[in-house]
Enzyme design. Structure first.
Site, short mmCIF file in Angstrom:
data_model
loop_
_atom_site.label_atom_id
_atom_site.label_comp_id
_atom_site.label_asym_id
_atom_site.label_seq_id
_atom_site.Cartn_x
_atom_site.Cartn_y
_atom_site.Cartn_z
N SER A 185 0.95 -1.06 0.00
CA SER A 185 -0.04 0.21 0.06
C SER A 185 0.85 1.31 -0.01
CB SER A 185 -1.00 0.01 1.05
OG SER A 185 -0.21 0.17 2.58
N LYS A 196 0.11 4.85 6.65
CA LYS A 196 -0.42 5.76 5.55
C LYS A 196 0.03 6.93 5.66
CE LYS A 196 -3.33 2.28 4.79
NZ LYS A 196 -2.70 1.13 3.84
#
Length: 183
Positions: free
Chosen positions: A43, A91
């Protein structure tokens, strides 16, 4: 013989006293200052784990820098997943409270990030479970900011905040016109 017995006793006492000092200091450092974590998955590629499944980056996560929930756009943060509180995710911060963000597949095309929240995304769009899936995230879920890549050795580097191209919020809360003040 008595000297060796006394020597062993002094060594044991030094070890025990050192142990009782080292353990609380280590726990305090890990709890308040920083810790390390291995980054898994795709990711955050290409920023983290650019080599895919062949090697995982290990990052230094600073707890101290987020102690007052002070994050900035472009920071890579570690937080508890809003979908599964037993899972930690990593993230990039795209938008802060008050920002207007253009989403990538969220139920609304544009989202104004509410107070006490921020908008996070993985760098590898399409391979990330992020705010485009679950919306703005509470700042209370943040527990660290990635400051350095410390493994593998050829990737040692400081992580500087940056936003991927085209991911700048449309309206920043720090650029809103000032409110009229009442006298």
């Amino acid at each position: 013989m008595a000297q060796s017995s006394a020597f062993r006793r002094r060594c044991a006492q030094a070890f025990v006293s050192g142990f009782f000092v080292a353990v609380p200091v280590t726990v305090t450092v890990l709890d308040r200052l920083a810790y390390i974590a291995r980054v898994e998955g795709a990711s955050m590629q290409p920023s983290l784990n650019p080599e895919g499944q062949t090697a995982s980056d290990v990052v230094l996560l600073s707890r101290w820098s987020v102690r007052d929930y002070q994050v900035q756009r472009g920071d890579i943060v570690s937080l508890l997943s809003p979908k599964n509180p037993r899972q930690k995710i990593i993230k990039r911060v795209i938008g802060l409270e008050g920002d207007l963000v253009k989403t990538r597949g969220y139920k609304n095309r544009y989202v104004k990030v509410p107070d006490g929240h921020f908008w996070i995304e993985g760098d590898h769009h399409g391979h990330s479970l992020d705010s485009n899936s679950f919306g703005p995230v509470s700042l209370g879920l943040v527990h660290g900011r990635a400051s350095h890549i410390i493994w593998p050795p050829h990737r040692w580097q400081r992580i500087t905040p940056s936003l991927p191209g085209g991911r700048v919020p449309l309206l920043h809360h720090d650029r809103l016109p000032p409110r009229d003040q009442e006298d």
